[in-house]
Design an enzyme around this catalytic site. Sequence first.
Site, short mmCIF file in Angstrom:
data_model
loop_
_atom_site.label_atom_id
_atom_site.label_comp_id
_atom_site.label_asym_id
_atom_site.label_seq_id
_atom_site.Cartn_x
_atom_site.Cartn_y
_atom_site.Cartn_z
N GLY A 1 0.83 -1.20 0.00
CA GLY A 1 0.00 0.00 0.00
C GLY A 1 0.86 1.25 0.00
N ALA A 2 1.99 1.18 -0.70
CA ALA A 2 3.00 2.24 -0.60
C ALA A 2 2.96 3.24 -1.75
CB ALA A 2 4.39 1.62 -0.48
N ARG B 1 0.97 5.66 -1.98
CA ARG B 1 0.65 7.00 -1.45
C ARG B 1 0.55 6.93 0.08
NH1 ARG B 1 -5.58 6.34 -3.39
NH2 ARG B 1 -6.35 5.51 -1.42
N ASP C 1 -2.37 -7.08 -5.79
CA ASP C 1 -3.44 -7.07 -4.80
C ASP C 1 -2.99 -8.00 -3.66
OD1 ASP C 1 -5.67 -7.59 -3.25
OD2 ASP C 1 -7.02 -7.95 -4.95
N VAL C 2 -2.79 -7.44 -2.47
CA VAL C 2 -2.25 -8.26 -1.37
C VAL C 2 -3.21 -9.36 -0.92
CG1 VAL C 2 -0.69 -6.48 -0.48
CG2 VAL C 2 -3.03 -6.62 0.42
N SER D 1 -4.36 0.41 14.24
CA SER D 1 -5.00 1.73 14.28
C SER D 1 -5.57 1.93 15.68
CB SER D 1 -6.14 1.76 13.26
OG SER D 1 -7.00 2.87 13.50
N TYR E 1 -13.51 -2.55 10.28
CA TYR E 1 -12.14 -2.01 10.35
C TYR E 1 -11.55 -2.21 11.76
CZ TYR E 1 -8.44 1.55 9.63
OH TYR E 1 -7.26 2.22 9.52
N ALA E 2 -12.36 -1.95 12.78
CA ALA E 2 -11.87 -2.11 14.16
C ALA E 2 -11.51 -3.57 14.42
CB ALA E 2 -12.94 -1.65 15.15
N ALA F 1 -10.62 -5.78 12.16
CA ALA F 1 -9.41 -6.10 11.37
C ALA F 1 -8.17 -5.53 12.06
CB ALA F 1 -9.55 -5.53 9.95
N LYS F 2 -8.27 -4.30 12.56
CA LYS F 2 -7.09 -3.66 13.16
C LYS F 2 -6.75 -4.27 14.52
CE LYS F 2 -5.73 -0.84 9.96
NZ LYS F 2 -4.62 -1.31 9.09
P1 NAD Z 1 -4.41 5.45 1.76
O1 NAD Z 1 -5.79 5.11 1.32
O2 NAD Z 1 -3.89 6.80 1.47
O3 NAD Z 1 -3.37 4.39 1.21
C1 NAD Z 1 -3.64 3.01 1.24
C2 NAD Z 1 -2.93 2.36 0.08
O4 NAD Z 1 -3.22 0.94 0.13
C3 NAD Z 1 -3.42 2.87 -1.29
O5 NAD Z 1 -2.33 3.26 -2.09
C4 NAD Z 1 -4.17 1.69 -1.86
O6 NAD Z 1 -4.12 1.61 -3.28
C5 NAD Z 1 -3.46 0.52 -1.21
N1 NAD Z 1 -4.27 -0.71 -1.22
C6 NAD Z 1 -5.58 -0.83 -0.91
N2 NAD Z 1 -5.99 -2.09 -1.11
C7 NAD Z 1 -4.92 -2.78 -1.55
C8 NAD Z 1 -4.71 -4.13 -1.94
N3 NAD Z 1 -5.72 -5.03 -1.91
N4 NAD Z 1 -3.47 -4.51 -2.35
C9 NAD Z 1 -2.46 -3.61 -2.40
N5 NAD Z 1 -2.60 -2.32 -2.04
C10 NAD Z 1 -3.81 -1.91 -1.63
O7 NAD Z 1 -4.41 5.16 3.35
P2 NAD Z 1 -3.37 5.59 4.52
O8 NAD Z 1 -4.08 6.55 5.36
O9 NAD Z 1 -2.04 5.88 3.99
O10 NAD Z 1 -3.34 4.21 5.35
C11 NAD Z 1 -2.28 3.30 5.36
C12 NAD Z 1 -2.49 2.30 6.48
O11 NAD Z 1 -2.56 2.97 7.73
C13 NAD Z 1 -3.78 1.50 6.35
O12 NAD Z 1 -3.58 0.18 6.80
C14 NAD Z 1 -4.70 2.24 7.30
O13 NAD Z 1 -5.73 1.42 7.73
C15 NAD Z 1 -3.74 2.62 8.39
N6 NAD Z 1 -4.18 3.74 9.22
C16 NAD Z 1 -4.41 4.97 8.69
C17 NAD Z 1 -4.81 6.01 9.52
C18 NAD Z 1 -5.08 7.40 9.02
O14 NAD Z 1 -5.57 8.25 9.79
N7 NAD Z 1 -4.82 7.73 7.78
C19 NAD Z 1 -4.99 5.77 10.89
C20 NAD Z 1 -4.75 4.50 11.39
C21 NAD Z 1 -4.34 3.50 10.55
#
Ligand code: NAD
Length: 261
Positions: free
Chosen positions: A21-22, A24, A71-72, A150, A162-163, A165-166
Amino acid sequence: MTAAIPALTPDPTPRVAIVTGAARGIGAATARRLAADGYAVAVVDLLEEQAVETAETIAAEGGRAIGIGADVSDAAAVAAAVERVASELGAPTILVNNAGILRDNLLFKMSETDWDAVMDVHLRGAFLMTRAVQAHQVDAGWGRIVNLSSTSALGNRGQANYAAAKAGMQGFTKTLAIELGRYGVTANAVAPGFIETDMTKATAERIGVGFDDFVAAMVKEIPVARSGRPEDVAAAVSYFCSEDAGFVSGQVLYVAGGPRA
Ligand code: NAD
């Protein structure tokens, strides 16, 4: 006369990290940070084009990176991605399971599809990636796994899927720590609070609030009185991946500007 002790030379082969998920957000910041720390980095994401762009940014900054579309939650795609990393960068020994999605809704309105989608990306995705990468870590006798949890793991309205899963990511992490520790592998979780990314922008949009107003409302609840940046999370991941963190395993670090945000 005793022979001179040869000077220590840095390891010429950098360790290889995979960040899922890197393309962005938090994942991209983490990939950039790990590259700056000296690792070769595989940027894995569903969005192949953006993953390649992130890898190109890292290369422009002097790092070594490749972008891979996968796709993971798809076992064949995961196997192919990990194989490609091993052949193009070297055996991956650092894994950051960061890919994530939201499908928020109150329980009585939550569809089975939305439940399954969230479980598939976070839990099945982390399971498949970790199972593929641990073979390389065990071979190397060294490894680092960092899973994204999270503050929502503690419960959050509208996020039953989501809760769960996390919170699941935390149990998964602790079990990996127990099973893989004897092979030199540590496993830890980072649990962010409110971080400004496309994910939180999408939440503001979904509930019909401008992002600036949304951030301001969130910040009121955060003890350090600011919102989180992807780099705040990347710094915590970097620590868990470091040599210095070798005796720290099975832990959950909340990166939330307070006990929880
Ligand atoms: P984001 O939506 O900006 O980025 C998530 C990335 O994961 C995207 O690039 C997306 O394309 C990719 N992705 C989604 N499904 C995928 C799949 N099946 N296979 C491969 N890639 C996939 O989200 P973010 O805010 O950067 O979040 C990153 C992580 O941090 C997530 O696990 C999220 O749950 C967690 N998180 C985020 C926050 C927050 O406030 N932003 C808080 C707590 C936890």
